[in-house]
Scaffold this motif. Structure first.
Motif, mmCIF file in Angstrom:
data_model
loop_
_atom_site.group_PDB
_atom_site.id
_atom_site.type_symbol
_atom_site.label_atom_id
_atom_site.label_comp_id
_atom_site.label_asym_id
_atom_site.label_seq_id
_atom_site.Cartn_x
_atom_site.Cartn_y
_atom_site.Cartn_z
ATOM 1 N N GLN A 199 0.819 -1.212 0.000
ATOM 2 C CA GLN A 199 0.000 0.000 0.000
ATOM 3 C C GLN A 199 0.860 1.274 0.000
ATOM 4 O O GLN A 199 2.005 1.232 0.465
ATOM 5 C CB GLN A 199 -0.914 0.001 1.232
ATOM 6 N N PRO A 200 0.326 2.382 -0.517
ATOM 7 C CA PRO A 200 -1.022 2.582 -1.052
ATOM 8 C C PRO A 200 -1.141 2.141 -2.509
ATOM 9 O O PRO A 200 -0.174 2.234 -3.274
ATOM 10 C CB PRO A 200 -1.207 4.088 -0.942
ATOM 11 N N VAL A 201 -2.310 1.648 -2.853
ATOM 12 C CA VAL A 201 -2.603 1.223 -4.219
ATOM 13 C C VAL A 201 -3.678 2.141 -4.789
ATOM 14 O O VAL A 201 -4.656 2.455 -4.113
ATOM 15 C CB VAL A 201 -3.086 -0.242 -4.247
ATOM 16 N N GLY A 202 -3.487 2.557 -6.021
ATOM 17 C CA GLY A 202 -4.448 3.445 -6.673
ATOM 18 C C GLY A 202 -3.738 4.561 -7.411
ATOM 19 O O GLY A 202 -2.499 4.646 -7.421
ATOM 20 N N ALA A 203 -4.512 5.412 -8.034
ATOM 21 C CA ALA A 203 -3.945 6.544 -8.754
ATOM 22 C C ALA A 203 -3.241 7.487 -7.783
ATOM 23 O O ALA A 203 -3.615 7.591 -6.608
ATOM 24 C CB ALA A 203 -5.046 7.287 -9.509
ATOM 25 N N ILE A 204 -2.250 8.191 -8.274
ATOM 26 C CA ILE A 204 -1.373 8.991 -7.416
ATOM 27 C C ILE A 204 -2.136 9.990 -6.550
ATOM 28 O O ILE A 204 -1.777 10.211 -5.384
ATOM 29 C CB ILE A 204 -0.306 9.701 -8.281
ATOM 30 N N GLY A 253 -1.525 1.832 -10.756
ATOM 31 C CA GLY A 253 -1.989 1.684 -9.381
ATOM 32 C C GLY A 253 -0.905 1.346 -8.389
ATOM 33 O O GLY A 253 -1.114 1.423 -7.184
ATOM 34 N N TRP A 254 0.266 0.984 -8.900
ATOM 35 C CA TRP A 254 1.354 0.548 -8.030
ATOM 36 C C TRP A 254 2.550 1.496 -8.086
ATOM 37 O O TRP A 254 3.693 1.073 -7.955
ATOM 38 C CB TRP A 254 1.824 -0.847 -8.435
ATOM 39 N N SER A 255 2.338 2.766 -8.262
ATOM 40 C CA SER A 255 3.483 3.664 -8.450
ATOM 41 C C SER A 255 4.439 3.647 -7.258
ATOM 42 O O SER A 255 5.665 3.701 -7.441
ATOM 43 C CB SER A 255 3.008 5.091 -8.730
ATOM 44 N N ILE A 256 3.914 3.552 -6.051
ATOM 45 C CA ILE A 256 4.785 3.538 -4.868
ATOM 46 C C ILE A 256 5.520 2.204 -4.760
ATOM 47 O O ILE A 256 6.744 2.162 -4.574
ATOM 48 C CB ILE A 256 3.972 3.816 -3.588
ATOM 49 N N TYR A 257 4.785 1.119 -4.895
ATOM 50 C CA TYR A 257 5.405 -0.205 -4.813
ATOM 51 C C TYR A 257 6.458 -0.380 -5.902
ATOM 52 O O TYR A 257 7.578 -0.835 -5.640
ATOM 53 C CB TYR A 257 4.331 -1.281 -4.911
ATOM 54 N N ALA A 260 -7.910 -8.545 -3.399
ATOM 55 C CA ALA A 260 -8.981 -7.852 -2.684
ATOM 56 C C ALA A 260 -9.036 -6.361 -3.000
ATOM 57 O O ALA A 260 -9.929 -5.652 -2.535
ATOM 58 C CB ALA A 260 -8.812 -8.046 -1.175
ATOM 59 N N THR A 261 -8.102 -5.882 -3.806
ATOM 60 C CA THR A 261 -8.052 -4.459 -4.145
ATOM 61 C C THR A 261 -9.170 -4.110 -5.130
ATOM 62 O O THR A 261 -9.365 -4.831 -6.119
ATOM 63 C CB THR A 261 -6.698 -4.115 -4.778
#
Length: 245
Positions: free
Chosen positions: A88-93, A145-149, A191-192
């Motif tokens: 996490q976090p997952v999603g748009a920036i 959705g995974w920009s941080i990861y 589950a996302t």
């Protein structure tokens, strides 16, 4: 030989710890909680330190306490496995929680880099010292959705590349993608909400089609690679592409 391992309480980390301990390799596990099952099975060879790796100040203080040096002792063969990670976090920036970004960067990047530096310094006397970052294909292929990861895994990949160029005597380093493993993180991915992670169906297919590898099988192959002669030939590698020795 002795091993330092982060995130040893569940999933791949627990399986790696069990694999090492079953080979009579003492392990120092670093995680927020302990692994009671392994502690009961290996009371003499498993040491544990309760550390929240997202708390950089706490990790820095622990490293300054001498606990790492005490565990290493005069061992001539040492490994550090930076396994702990967060998705996490997952999603748009624009949807990202800022505190969640900070936690994930601390666990996925800051902690491995701090531990690698401290390990290399404390193990300076060793004849064989190895650092393994558990990376991901996400560090090498951008995913919506995974920009941080993705960014954090790319960071440890590049850390391994640059550290290898230092040519530190007796030190080998590799950032290794282990493949797609049947762990809690995979369940978290499935589950996302699809609006946050457009590729969710792909990962649901991995589970549905039996494409996920067990943590135990992956851990065995990872440890074989870590302790084998091939380790360190590549600074960045994928376990699925590594040929058995």
């Amino acid at each position: 030989m002795k091993a330092i391992l982060t995130g040893h309480t569940r999933g791949l980390g627990a399986a790696i710890a069990a694999t090492l301990l079953s080979r009579n390799i003492p392990v120092l596990g670093l995680a927020r909680a302990g692994n009671d099952a392994l502690a009961q099975s290996f009371p003499d060879t498993l040491k544990q330190a309760a550390l929240d790796l997202s708390d950089t100040a706490a990790l820095t203080a622990w490293l300054a306490s001498g606990a790492l040096q005490d565990f290493i002792g005069d061992s001539k063969s040492l490994v550090l496995i930076n396994n702990a990670g967060m998705l996490q976090p997952v999603g748009a920036i624009q949807t990202h929680d800022l505190a969640a970004i900070a936690r994930t960067v601390s666990v996925n990047v800051t902690a491995p880099l701090l531990l690698a530096a401290a390990f290399a310094a404390a193990a300076g006397h060793a004849d064989d010292k190895r650092i393994l970052h558990v990376s991901s294909g996400a560090g090498r292929n951008a995913t919506a959705g995974w920009s941080i990861y993705c960014a954090t895994k790319a960071a440890v990949d590049h850390h391994a590349r640059a550290a290898a160029l230092d040519q530190t005597p007796a030190l080998k380093i590799c950032s290794l993608a282990p493949g797609i493993i049947d762990t809690d993180m995979q369940a978290e991915i499935r589950a996302t909400p699809v609006e946050n992670f457009p590729q969710r169906e792909k990962f649901e297919g991995f589970k549905r089609n039996g494409d996920l590898v067990s943590a135990e099988d992956c851990a065995r192959r990872l440890v074989d690679y870590l302790l084998g002669e091939q380790f360190g030939e590549l600074a960045v590698a994928d376990l699925r592409e590594v040929k058995p020795a």
